[in-house]
Design an enzyme around this catalytic site. Structure first.
Site, PDB file in Angstrom:
ATOM      1  N   THR A  96       0.859  -1.183   0.000  1.00 18.53           N
ATOM      2  CA  THR A  96       0.000   0.000   0.000  1.00 18.53           C
ATOM      3  C   THR A  96       0.896   1.234   0.000  1.00 18.53           C
ATOM      4  O   THR A  96       1.622   1.466   0.968  1.00 18.53           O
ATOM      5  CB  THR A  96      -0.897   0.010   1.248  1.00 18.53           C
ATOM      6  OG1 THR A  96      -1.618  -1.225   1.301  1.00 18.53           O
ATOM      7  CG2 THR A  96      -1.879   1.169   1.209  1.00 18.53           C
ATOM      8  N   LYS A 172      -7.176   1.883  -2.741  1.00 17.97           N
ATOM      9  CA  LYS A 172      -6.769   1.128  -1.549  1.00 17.97           C
ATOM     10  C   LYS A 172      -6.743   2.036  -0.313  1.00 17.97           C
ATOM     11  O   LYS A 172      -7.220   1.668   0.769  1.00 17.97           O
ATOM     12  CB  LYS A 172      -5.390   0.503  -1.798  1.00 17.97           C
ATOM     13  CG  LYS A 172      -4.687  -0.059  -0.580  1.00 17.97           C
ATOM     14  CD  LYS A 172      -5.393  -1.252   0.031  1.00 17.97           C
ATOM     15  CE  LYS A 172      -4.794  -1.604   1.381  1.00 17.97           C
ATOM     16  NZ  LYS A 172      -5.466  -2.681   2.079  1.00 17.97           N
ATOM     17  N   LYS A 241       0.752   5.044   8.654  1.00 21.73           N
ATOM     18  CA  LYS A 241       1.368   5.315   7.346  1.00 21.73           C
ATOM     19  C   LYS A 241       0.272   5.525   6.295  1.00 21.73           C
ATOM     20  O   LYS A 241       0.286   6.496   5.549  1.00 21.73           O
ATOM     21  CB  LYS A 241       2.259   4.109   6.994  1.00 21.73           C
ATOM     22  CG  LYS A 241       2.945   4.113   5.667  1.00 21.73           C
ATOM     23  CD  LYS A 241       2.297   3.262   4.597  1.00 21.73           C
ATOM     24  CE  LYS A 241       2.139   1.801   4.873  1.00 21.73           C
ATOM     25  NZ  LYS A 241       1.524   1.037   3.809  1.00 21.73           N
TER      26      LYS A 241
HETATM   27  N1  LIG Z   1      -0.723  -6.711   7.204  1.00 20.86           N
HETATM   28  C1  LIG Z   1      -1.873  -6.458   6.600  1.00 20.86           C
HETATM   29  O1  LIG Z   1      -2.957  -6.817   7.101  1.00 20.86           O
HETATM   30  C2  LIG Z   1      -1.885  -5.762   5.264  1.00 20.86           C
HETATM   31  C3  LIG Z   1      -3.034  -5.864   4.476  1.00 20.86           C
HETATM   32  C4  LIG Z   1      -3.054  -5.247   3.225  1.00 20.86           C
HETATM   33  C5  LIG Z   1      -1.955  -4.494   2.793  1.00 20.86           C
HETATM   34  N2  LIG Z   1      -0.854  -4.393   3.610  1.00 20.86           N
HETATM   35  C6  LIG Z   1       0.284  -3.600   3.099  1.00 20.86           C
HETATM   36  O2  LIG Z   1       1.234  -4.529   2.584  1.00 20.86           O
HETATM   37  C7  LIG Z   1       2.567  -4.031   2.804  1.00 20.86           C
HETATM   38  C8  LIG Z   1       3.365  -5.059   3.612  1.00 20.86           C
HETATM   39  O3  LIG Z   1       2.676  -5.249   4.860  1.00 20.86           O
HETATM   40  P1  LIG Z   1       3.158  -6.370   5.909  1.00 20.86           P
HETATM   41  O4  LIG Z   1       2.099  -6.429   6.957  1.00 20.86           O
HETATM   42  O5  LIG Z   1       3.590  -7.591   5.196  1.00 20.86           O
HETATM   43  O6  LIG Z   1       4.444  -5.605   6.530  1.00 20.86           O
HETATM   44  P2  LIG Z   1       5.669  -6.247   7.341  1.00 20.86           P
HETATM   45  O7  LIG Z   1       5.307  -7.541   7.950  1.00 20.86           O
HETATM   46  O8  LIG Z   1       6.163  -5.131   8.207  1.00 20.86           O
HETATM   47  O9  LIG Z   1       6.758  -6.541   6.171  1.00 20.86           O
HETATM   48  C9  LIG Z   1       7.407  -5.472   5.542  1.00 20.86           C
HETATM   49  C10 LIG Z   1       8.394  -5.996   4.511  1.00 20.86           C
HETATM   50  O10 LIG Z   1       9.103  -4.866   3.957  1.00 20.86           O
HETATM   51  C11 LIG Z   1      10.515  -5.124   4.060  1.00 20.86           C
HETATM   52  N3  LIG Z   1      11.231  -3.851   4.190  1.00 20.86           N
HETATM   53  C12 LIG Z   1      10.937  -2.812   5.006  1.00 20.86           C
HETATM   54  N4  LIG Z   1      11.808  -1.800   4.802  1.00 20.86           N
HETATM   55  C13 LIG Z   1      12.666  -2.211   3.833  1.00 20.86           C
HETATM   56  C14 LIG Z   1      13.778  -1.610   3.186  1.00 20.86           C
HETATM   57  N5  LIG Z   1      14.169  -0.373   3.472  1.00 20.86           N
HETATM   58  N6  LIG Z   1      14.414  -2.343   2.243  1.00 20.86           N
HETATM   59  C15 LIG Z   1      14.023  -3.596   1.935  1.00 20.86           C
HETATM   60  N7  LIG Z   1      12.978  -4.213   2.509  1.00 20.86           N
HETATM   61  C16 LIG Z   1      12.294  -3.522   3.452  1.00 20.86           C
HETATM   62  C17 LIG Z   1      10.650  -5.977   5.293  1.00 20.86           C
HETATM   63  O11 LIG Z   1      11.891  -6.634   5.302  1.00 20.86           O
HETATM   64  P3  LIG Z   1      12.530  -7.173   6.703  1.00 20.86           P
HETATM   65  O12 LIG Z   1      11.969  -8.556   6.920  1.00 20.86           O
HETATM   66  O13 LIG Z   1      13.983  -7.151   6.444  1.00 20.86           O
HETATM   67  O14 LIG Z   1      12.107  -6.186   7.768  1.00 20.86           O
HETATM   68  C18 LIG Z   1       9.463  -6.939   5.087  1.00 20.86           C
HETATM   69  O15 LIG Z   1       9.781  -7.913   4.128  1.00 20.86           O
HETATM   70  C19 LIG Z   1       2.412  -2.674   3.488  1.00 20.86           C
HETATM   71  O16 LIG Z   1       2.435  -1.668   2.510  1.00 20.86           O
HETATM   72  C20 LIG Z   1       1.034  -2.769   4.128  1.00 20.86           C
HETATM   73  O17 LIG Z   1       0.451  -1.494   4.319  1.00 20.86           O
HETATM   74  C21 LIG Z   1      -0.779  -5.036   4.820  1.00 20.86           C
END
Ligand SMILES: NC(=O)c1ccc[n+]([C@@H]2O[C@H](COP(=O)([O-])OP(=O)(O)OC[C@H]3O[C@@H](n4cnc5c(N)ncnc54)[C@H](OP(=O)(O)O)[C@@H]3O)[C@@H](O)[C@H]2O)c1
Length: 297
Positions: A96, A172, A241
């Site tokens: 997102t 979104k 965010k």
């Molecule tokens: N969780 C939900 O329910 C949900 C639902 C719909 C959409 N989303 C969206 O989907 C996206 C991911 O969400 P998530 O819940 O999976 O987040 P998350 O668990 O915090 O995972 C974030 C990912 O981004 C990577 N990352 C962060 N900073 C980075 C950088 N500077 N360089 C390279 N990799 C980096 C992290 O790597 P590391 O493992 O090294 O930290 C991890 O693989 C977000 O945009 C969120 O808003 C989430």
């Protein structure tokens, strides 16, 4: 079968990448913290040592990253996706992100004769794991079409938001904003009935068996009734965010968002209390504290 690179194996990315692997596509994954790729490697995915290696020779490279700063670094940094994708390949952004970020990355890929498709997703990690995400797709028609076999294994329904990736981002953000407002309204309602000694479970049943019988009330209402925020599906930090991205995009088109200001304040309050990594349903505790209930967060 598509040759797919996948960058970002967080809560969501892990499940999505696994669905692509099980769907029979040729998958190579990369995650900044290498340990988080171990599960997928044991299931047969190749693990790339760098972003460049995850992009080499791929038809589509998916990024599923936390925020715009991460996307900017991964997509546009030296040795990143833009530098490493072949001409005509697709960068499929599924996190997102903001409207402005989509415009910037779209232009950078266009200059490199690559294509950007945005396809942010609806649903929490449990839905990602079973391939039941909603997917909001936007980009050039032929490129979106090329991604459809991937949407089919990750999602239950794809919503076509048009030719501009920014349109998918806006859709979104609008959806998350509406969920956040529902969560805030629910939080206020739960605090209110508790003042009249109504067990939260009763209000939950009244809402979810009445006009509010929708997943947003069932899923988040249950978390609030159980007062269980530690197993975060979607964290307060990520919710803030999105609320800030929505505010910036709304400002750019002169749309007032009075509810958005309140939502951001409540999310910031939760972070101040040390709850940034908890599930954003913890807004119910913020409201309870402000109502003189549950003094301790
Ligand atoms: N969780 C939900 O329910 C949900 C639902 C719909 C959409 N989303 C969206 O989907 C996206 C991911 O969400 P998530 O819940 O999976 O987040 P998350 O668990 O915090 O995972 C974030 C990912 O981004 C990577 N990352 C962060 N900073 C980075 C950088 N500077 N360089 C390279 N990799 C980096 C992290 O790597 P590391 O493992 O090294 O930290 C991890 O693989 C977000 O945009 C969120 O808003 C989430």
């Amino acid at each position: 079968m598509l040759r797919v690179g996948f960058v970002g194996l967080g809560r969501m990315g892990r499940g999505m990448a696994r669905r692509i692997l099980r769907g029979g596509h040729d998958l190579i994954v990369y995650n900044r913290t290498a340990n988080n790729a171990a599960d997928l490697a044991s299931e047969g995915a190749s693990v790339a040592p760098s972003i460049a290696a995850a992009c080499a020779d791929r038809d589509v490279v998916i990024t599923m990253l936390a925020d715009d700063a991460a996307l900017d670094e991964v997509a546009l940094g030296a040795g990143g996706v833009r530098d490493s994708l072949t001409t005509d390949a697709i960068h499929l952004v599924m996190g997102t992100h903001g409207v402005a970020a989509m415009h910037a990355i779209e232009a950078a890929h266009r200059r490199a004769r690559q294509t950007l498709v945005a396809a942010p997703v609806l649903g929490r990690p449990d839905k990602a794991a079973v391939g039941e995400l909603g997917i909001i797709a936007a980009g050039p028609e032929a490129a979106v079409h090329r991604c459809r076999p991937l949407f089919a294994v990750m999602g239950g329904r794809t919503f076509d938001a048009g030719a501009s990736p920014a349109a998918a981002a806006a859709t979104k953000l609008a959806n998350n904003f509406a969920i956040g407002c529902a969560l805030e309204a629910m939080s206020e309602a739960f605090s209110f009935v508790r003042k009249f000694d109504v067990p939260p479970q009763i209000l939950y049943e009244v809402m979810t068996e009445g006009l509010l019988a929708a997943p947003v009330y069932r899923v988040y209402g249950k978390i609030i009734v159980d007062d269980r925020y530690d197993q975060a599906g979607f964290t307060v930090q990520l919710a803030l965010k999105d609320a800030e991205l929505m505010a910036a995009a709304a400002d750019s088109v002169h749309v007032p968002l009075p509810s958005g200001a309140l939502l951001r304040d409540r999310l910031r309050d939760a972070i101040t209390q040390g709850n940034g990594e908890k599930d954003w349903a913890i807004l119910a505790r913020v409201q309870a504290r402000l109502s003189g209930l549950d003094e301790e967060d």
